[in-house]
Design an enzyme around this catalytic site. Structure first.
Site, mmCIF file in Angstrom:
data_model
loop_
_atom_site.group_PDB
_atom_site.id
_atom_site.type_symbol
_atom_site.label_atom_id
_atom_site.label_comp_id
_atom_site.label_asym_id
_atom_site.label_seq_id
_atom_site.Cartn_x
_atom_site.Cartn_y
_atom_site.Cartn_z
ATOM 1 C CB CYS A 45 -43.635 57.531 97.986
ATOM 2 S SG CYS A 45 -44.688 57.495 96.515
ATOM 3 C CG ASP A 102 -43.043 57.315 92.370
ATOM 4 O OD1 ASP A 102 -43.823 56.604 93.019
ATOM 5 O OD2 ASP A 102 -42.749 58.471 92.701
ATOM 6 C CG ASP A 103 -47.181 55.295 92.244
ATOM 7 O OD1 ASP A 103 -46.542 55.101 93.284
ATOM 8 O OD2 ASP A 103 -48.134 56.099 92.168
ATOM 9 C CE LYS A 107 -41.832 60.515 95.335
ATOM 10 N NZ LYS A 107 -43.085 59.842 94.961
ATOM 11 C CG HIS A 141 -41.745 61.668 99.044
ATOM 12 N ND1 HIS A 141 -42.710 60.732 98.705
ATOM 13 C CD2 HIS A 141 -42.373 62.565 99.847
ATOM 14 C CE1 HIS A 141 -43.854 61.050 99.266
ATOM 15 N NE2 HIS A 141 -43.680 62.167 99.966
ATOM 16 C CG HIS A 189 -46.426 59.289 91.571
ATOM 17 N ND1 HIS A 189 -47.423 60.244 91.585
ATOM 18 C CD2 HIS A 189 -46.337 58.836 92.855
ATOM 19 C CE1 HIS A 189 -47.914 60.354 92.804
ATOM 20 N NE2 HIS A 189 -47.271 59.504 93.594
ATOM 21 C CG ASP A 203 -42.311 54.076 94.830
ATOM 22 O OD1 ASP A 203 -43.013 53.494 93.979
ATOM 23 O OD2 ASP A 203 -42.566 55.229 95.215
ATOM 24 C CG ASN A 204 -45.688 52.619 95.847
ATOM 25 O OD1 ASN A 204 -45.183 53.643 96.320
ATOM 26 N ND2 ASN A 204 -46.414 52.639 94.734
#
Length: 503
Positions: free
Chosen positions: A80, A42-43, A134, A136, A225, A283-284
């Site tokens: 996300c 994540d991130d 996660k 989401h 994240h 994810d990004n």
């Protein structure tokens, strides 16, 4: 021109359908259906992995990627929910109504259940399906929870972010638990750092797996994240980094890297590794203000610049018959759906039209990517910028981005376009190119200029018009975005002080 472009899109769509429909034994590994392990960070920014020259040490990710295929023309989404929705559905967010923002805690919104998820299709093919981490993708109704979307078991949290140790999320100045499994809220893990907790639960899945079935494990880490939290021993390794955010973030990356190492070892100890395909993805792009870095790419998380969605990704595992390779084929997160379903020997019956392509030959055999066009997004709810530059084509005030061959077009407001060099003690920025505040069209040759320094929109107006018209055609297929107002019935105080369904 319009008719030609319609034909072009029709041809590409037909090729996608043909690829998706070609599930056959020939695409499966010799040992039968491979185990599939998908690890989502994540991130995690482009410059946050060791093999991209980072000051952060990632020996596990470096070694796994070196023993497999590094995906260096790989794209996710800038935030996300859209990435996770495209992974699970194989469909662009303009086709699921999730093209604007993320799903917030109290929004009655979710990935539509009008089409099967990746987990549904793998389960249909005989896989044991498990998820840790996660979600989401919406939870306001029971039907949207992971174990009702194809997963046999689930352990994790439902919101966008939470405390790493106490596993809680604030609402109206009170923090409420967001940690559960199939049996309900989990209240006895307070103090357990989430990277360790989720790795441990994933290892439990591996150790208890009945090998009469192939395994699908989706491990969606909270790491890295915000909030920036990590046990001190990991941060201490980076005491030479004077920027506090970057130092803590680096420690978080090391904890993530250690987790992947432990999971990999568990797969080997269980005797599964030789018939496993492991995919690692972000994810990004990295969030600059929370320690991430995307150098040398322009921009960061939530932007339409390359730093927002040119992702870190690789494929490894004993079932991959290729190693030490770098793939330059254009691959998107939506491609995993048809790729993995096909690899599993399944079929794509029952799905709505997919936007992903089967990329297994591109990854495993170095054949050219079947993808020629990549719609990054169209967001009609995002605040418009400037004035329309053309009539009878795409409204350039609207936020959108598309890739066609070598060219990338951005319209509307793409977000901050600074370049952020790797920290040498303190975070600093190379400012955006000075442009008119009303400017709303950019064109780049991403193959020749991957870091977006040379805007070609003035030099190549016909190319701009060609890509604008393709945006029009995509928008004609879009469903209305769903972005409902918060529902006060979400209040966890009404539901046992735990985040969960309220309808």
């Amino acid at each position: 021109m319009c008719k030609c472009l319609l034909v072009l899109i029709a041809i590409i769509t037909a090729c996608a359908v043909a690829d998706q429909s070609s599930a056959s034994a020939g695409t499966r590994q010799d040992a039968g259906q491979p185990n599939i392990v998908f690890v989502l960070a994540d991130d995690f920014g482009f410059h946050d992995v060791g093999y991209h020259g980072s000051e952060i040490h990632t020996p596990t990710l470096d070694a796994l990627s070196a023993s497999g295929v590094r995906l260096e023309n790989y794209y996710v989404q800038p935030i996300c929910t859209p990435t996770r929705s495209q992974l699970m559905s194989g469909r662009y967010q303009i086709h699921t109504g999730l093209q604007h923002g993320i799903i917030n805690s109290c929004q009655p919104n979710a990935l539509p259940n009008d089409s099967p998820t990746l987990a549904d299709k793998l389960k249909e093919s005989g896989y044991a399906t498990h998820m840790v981490g996660k979600w989401h993708l919406g939870f306001y109704k029971q039907e949207y929870l992971p174990w009702n979307r194809g997963f046999d078991t689930y352990f994790g949290y439902l919101n966008a972010a939470e405390d790493y140790f106490n596993h809680n999320v604030p609402w109206r100045q009170v923090r409420y638990l967001d940690l559960r499994d199939n049996n309900g809220p989990v209240r006895n893990e307070t103090g357990q750092y989430s990277a360790h907790l989720f790795t441990g639960k994933a290892i439990d899945v591996v150790q208890s797996h009945n090998t009469s079935k192939p395994l699908f494990l989706y491990l969606a880490y909270q790491s890295v994240h915000a909030p920036l939290e990590v046990p001190e021993k990991y941060e201490h390794k980076y005491r030479n980094i004077t920027d506090k955010n970057r130092r803590t973030f680096a420690g978080m990356v090391s904890a993530l890297d250690e987790g992947v190492a432990n999971l990999t070892q568990a797969l080997k100890d269980k005797g599964l590794w030789n018939n496993t395909v492991l995919i690692f993805s972000t994810d990004n792009g990295g969030q600059i203000h929370a320690g991430g870095n995307n150098y040398p790419l322009r921009g960061w998380k939530a932007s339409l610049w390359e730093g927002g969605f040119h992702g870190v990704g690789f494929v490894s595992g004993g079932a991959l018959k290729r190693s030490g390779a770098v793939s330059k084929g254009l691959i998107h997160v939506s491609d995993w759906f048809p790729t993995l379903v096909t690899l599993a020997g399944g079929n794509l019956n029952g799905t709505k039209p997919l936007d992903g392509f089967n990329q297994w030959d591109t990854i495993s055999n170095e054949t050219p990517s079947p993808r020629e066009i990549l719609l990054h997004n169209i967001d009609i709810l995002y605040p418009q910028k400037g004035v329309p530059l053309y009539s009878n084509t795409w409204d350039t005030r609207v936020r959108a981005a598309i890739r066609v061959g070598d060219y990338k077009l951005i319209t509307g407001d793409p977000g901050n376009g600074s370049w952020v060099p790797p920290p040498d003690g303190h975070l600093y920025f190379v400012p955006e190119i000075q442009e008119s505040a009303a400017k709303n069209v950019w064109l780049f040759n991403i193959t020749a200029d991957p870091n977006e320094h040379n805007d070609l929109s003035s030099e190549k107006p016909l190319e701009v018009l060609r890509l604008l018209q393709i945006l029009v055609q995509f928008n004609n297929t879009a469903v209305p975005p769903r972005y409902p107002a918060p529902d006060p019935r979400c209040d966890p105080a009404l539901h046992g002080d735990v985040w969960g369904p309220w309808e």
